[in-house]
Design an enzyme around this catalytic site. Structure first.
Site, PDB file in Angstrom:
ATOM      1  N   SER A 223       2.038  -4.401   9.238  1.00 18.24           N
ATOM      2  CA  SER A 223       3.047  -5.146   9.977  1.00 18.24           C
ATOM      3  C   SER A 223       2.519  -5.420  11.378  1.00 18.24           C
ATOM      4  CB  SER A 223       4.353  -4.336  10.065  1.00 18.24           C
ATOM      5  OG  SER A 223       5.275  -4.943  10.950  1.00 18.24           O
TER       6      SER A 223
ATOM      7  N   CYS B  77       2.002  -8.510   4.710  1.00 16.27           N
ATOM      8  CA  CYS B  77       2.672  -7.343   4.137  1.00 16.27           C
ATOM      9  C   CYS B  77       2.652  -7.329   2.608  1.00 16.27           C
ATOM     10  CB  CYS B  77       4.101  -7.241   4.660  1.00 16.27           C
ATOM     11  SG  CYS B  77       5.128  -8.694   4.347  1.00 16.27           S
TER      12      CYS B  77
ATOM     13  N   HIS C 198      10.347  -8.458   5.154  1.00 17.73           N
ATOM     14  CA  HIS C 198       9.196  -7.557   5.217  1.00 17.73           C
ATOM     15  C   HIS C 198       9.196  -6.697   3.956  1.00 17.73           C
ATOM     16  CE1 HIS C 198       6.060  -5.055   6.756  1.00 17.73           C
ATOM     17  NE2 HIS C 198       6.831  -4.012   6.992  1.00 17.73           N
TER      18      HIS C 198
END
Length: 307
Positions: free
Chosen positions: A163, A111, A146
């Site tokens: 993702s 990410c 994330h």
């Protein structure tokens, strides 16, 4: 297939060495596997994703979709090995050099790498505002982090990224407010049985690939355990307003080119500098006026003309 050089392109030795060490550590016959792959001459060529190229008339939403397709084609890195070392404290120009390396090697990414790559591929979209969005979630006793690249075009918000979950990366720029975008991510996390704990928002990233400024990763940090739903929404909109004000005022570090032009003086100005030093040395203390000198006036006018 993640360890195969895509299309036979050369990969720098440190990247490959990290991969081979990882294979040797987790595989029972890791060293033998690595040597067999290195010495194989009949491995199939892995298709290399093409970096998107746009016509000037291509709308921004279509460009964003093409950028996201490219990021998706690189695939998510499930190997557990970080192929590219990203230091958030590096200046933007260094991170853009790293993004260029990503496009050449075409290896799977995670990410944070997708955010850097998204900035690199949207630098020429000057009407698009980009800013990092980080999430911290809780699931089954563990915390997960994330990050995506938030975008704003024409007052509509969206996101680019990668993702393991489809709903946690790309968001088309259709959300009217920043809070709507974040709430959509929160709902996506809820469907994955994750509880959103914190959101970190950065400021807009410069479009100058040679900028030496650093990305501001966490201008606003929001702890959902300490905020009501309404306060959470207000803080998100406050951050969005701050970004608009910063862009409207044109704040931020000046470009290196402008700095150099201001610092470098011409020989003529350098020759005139003694006049300036003399005039400062003749200054009188406060309250004491210097007698008028008719001969000094032409020199002063001449200095003004030189400026």
């Amino acid at each position: 297939p993640f360890f195969v050089n895509r299309g036979g392109l050369p990969v720098d030795e440190p990247t490959w060495e990290r991969m081979w060490r990882h294979v040797g550590r987790i595989h029972p016959e890791g060293d033998r596997v690595a040597q067999r792959i290195r010495g194989a001459a009949d491995l199939p060529k892995i298709p290399i994703p093409s970096v998107p190229v746009f016509q000037p008339s291509t709308p921004i939403p279509e460009r964003l979709e093409a950028v996201q397709r490219y990021i998706r084609e690189l695939q998510y890195n499930h190997t557990g090995t970080q192929f590219f070392e990203i230091k958030k404290s590096r200046p933007l120009t260094g991170l853009m050099d790293l993004a260029k390396e990503m496009t050449k090697e075409a290896l799977p990414i995670k990410c944070l790498e997708a955010v850097i790559l998204g900035i690199y591929l949207t630098n020429n979209m000057t009407t698009l505002d980009r800013f990092p969005i980080s999430f911290k979630t809780h699931f089954s006793g563990n915390y997960f982090r994330h990050i995506v690249l938030g975008v704003n075009f024409g007052g509509r918000y969206g996101a680019l990224g990668i993702s393991r979950r489809e709903e946690l990366m790309y968001k088309a720029p259709v959300f009217r407010t920043l809070s709507e975008l974040i709430f959509d991510f929160e709902e996506a996390y809820r469907r994955c049985w994750h509880t959103l704990k914190k959101v970190k928002l950065g400021h807009c990233v410069s479009h100058d690939p040679h900028s030496v400024e650093q990305i501001e990763w966490k201008r606003t940090i929001l702890d959902l355990d300490k905020l009501t739903r309404e306060d959470f929404r207000k803080e998100l909109e406050r951050h969005a307003r701050d970004m608009r004000l910063k862009i409207g005022k044109g704040t931020g570090p000046p470009s290196p080119t402008k700095d150099r032009k201001k610092d470098v003086s011409s020989p003529q100005r350098g020759q005139a500098s003694p006049h300036r030093r003399n005039s400062r040395g003749d200054r009188r203390p406060s309250g004491e006026k210097k007698p008028a000198d008719s001969k000094a006036m032409p020199d002063l006018n001449g200095y003004q003309i030189r400026v």
